[in-house]
Design a protein around this motif. Structure first.
Motif: not given
Length: 93
Positions: A60-70
């Motif tokens: 997804l080309k995102i950071s792990p923090r952003k994924f955990y926020a999702i």
């Protein structure tokens, strides 16, 4: 390929005329739609334990923090899976 792109451009222009929005807003909506579609596909694999967070964030080309926020926004608990790591057997002679 050029015909397909021109068809897409015509469709976007027609949509812009009908909805009274700008082309950039339409493209942003399309980007958000397809990003959410990719996220939901990856979340299904994550829930089953078939895909790791690191693989999903690369796709997804995102950071792990952003994924955990999702995950938090969708009320999905973080899964800690145990990966089968084979220990190397060393023999001392």
């Amino acid at each position: 390929m050029a015909k397909k792109l021109s068809n897409i451009k015509l469709e976007i222009e027609e949509y812009v005329k009908n909805t009274n929005t700008s082309e950039l807003e339409v493209l942003e909506k399309l980007k958000v739609f397809y990003f959410n579609k990719k996220v939901s596909e990856n979340l299904k694999l994550y829930k089953k334990g078939k895909k790791k967070v690191s693989d999903i964030t690369k796709d997804l080309k995102i950071s792990p923090r952003k994924f955990y926020a999702i995950l938090a926004a969708k009320d999905i608990k973080h899964i800690k899976t145990k990966y089968n790591l084979k220990e190397k057997e060393t023999t001392l002679e």
